[in-house]
Design a protein around this motif. Structure first.
Motif: not given
Length: 362
Positions: A230-243, A261-266, A271-273
């Motif tokens: 749904v494009g909520d990348k901030e919430s997505a990142l929090k969920a992946y971090n929690a996992a 991170y790749f989609e955000q051009e980070d 690469l680290k992940d």
């Protein structure tokens, strides 16, 4: 001379006559014999119970061959021993001998028609073998007998999900949740049905309810994917971090966070992940492809080719891998190799593979 024959009379049955205690009355003799018979029966019952207990111990220890031997001995002593039939069936099931498992579990149910657990385990045997018609029928029979068996409704949902029958899967998971509202796996799997059909708000709601009930790394990972859709990348990142916080060896969560991170051009964190995912699971083909994508952007083409070659060995008919490897080969001036990969991708039905082949190889 006359001969005289002497006849010696022997009392009939004297040689074979057993000793009789003349001091006991007939009633006392019957009582004594009944006590002896009772002692024999008690010894047999004790032997049966000890043999059954030994089988149960073997089963608990994962020693299924030994458990089968013990339960078989019990059944030889008592062919109507329901628990021995049931547990031998479970032992066969755990050993992968589903034919004998189903036979024993059917016998256990025949001996005790109130034993719905035997029916449930029969259904599981069919399900494991991917005999979904028989499994579905068996789970439905369980629910007809015991409408409050939430696990049967849940397993029906799993079967429907595997068959991509998402509407019936949702209905089955909902039935399980009506029986047990905090059924974590039913909430998660219903959420996955909603996510698959594109109803992301309902998917997110179910995942969050599941986490409230019992947090698991895989549920946080699923929640992250739903938020990402749904494009909520901030919430997505929090969920992946929690996992990852719950399970530092969860390769899929590292890969999914890497794609975010790749989609955000980070690309550095991406690469680290991807590398963390591959450190956990070296043959994770999706992470290999994703790391290759980063390498390609960094113009590290030999590294990208190495990853894609390995990914191709793991998934030899993956058209997307072939398309991307063709692109990398072209950058390394291996035009013939690139065209070969694009043609294979095209033959596998990938339209972009056909376009690359037409535009670069004909």
């Amino acid at each position: 001379m006359k001969y005289i024959y002497v006849y010696i009379l022997i009392p009939l049955g004297l040689c074979a006559q057993s000793e009789i205690d003349s001091t006991l009355t007939q009633e006392e003799i019957h009582f004594r014999d009944s006590i002896a018979a009772l002692n024999v029966a008690n010894e047999q019952a004790q032997l049966l119970q000890e043999t059954y207990n030994a089988g149960a111990t073997h089963f608990s220890n994962g020693e299924f061959t030994e458990a089968i031997q013990r339960f078989t001995s019990v059944i030889k002593m008592d062919s109507t021993h329901v628990d021995a039939c049931f547990n031998r069936g479970l032992s066969y099931k755990e050993s992968g001998d589903y034919k004998n498992a189903i036979a024993d579990l059917n016998l256990a149910y025949f001996l005790d028609s109130s034993n719905t657990e035997a029916l449930f385990q029969i259904a599981k045997c069919w399900q494991i073998q991917k005999e979904f018609t028989e499994a579905t029928s068996s789970f439905q029979k369980v629910l007809l007998i015991d409408a409050n068996r939430a696990e049967a409704a849940y397993e029906l949902g799993v079967i429907y999900y595997l068959q991509k029958n998402y509407d019936d899967a949702i209905a089955a998971f909902t039935q399980a949740l009506a029986i047990n509202p905090s059924y974590t796996y039913a909430l998660n799997d219903r959420g996955s049905c909603y996510r698959t059909i594109g109803d992301y708000p309902k998917a997110i709601n179910d995942y969050e309810l599941a986490i409230t009930s019992q947090p698991h790394a895989f549920i946080y990972n699923n929640l992250g994917s739903a938020y990402k859709r749904v494009g909520d990348k901030e919430s997505a990142l929090k969920a992946y971090n929690a996992a990852i916080a719950l399970d530092a060896t969860y390769a899929m969560a590292y890969n999914n966070r890497g794609t975010l991170y790749f989609e955000q051009e980070d690309y550095t964190d991406a690469l680290k992940d991807f590398e963390k995912a591959l450190n956990v699971e070296a043959d994770y083909s999706l992470a290999l492809c994703n790391r290759a994508a980063v390498y390609q952007l960094q113009e590290h083409y030999t590294g990208a080719l190495h990853d894609l070659n390995k990914a191709d060995k793991l998934q030899p008919n993956n058209a997307t891998i072939l398309l991307n490897r063709g692109i990398v080969k072209e950058m390394l001036r291996d035009v013939d190799g690139a065209c070969e990969d694009w043609q294979r991708a095209s033959d596998l039905g990938l339209e972009r593979g056909r376009e690359y082949y037409i535009n670069n190889c004909e």
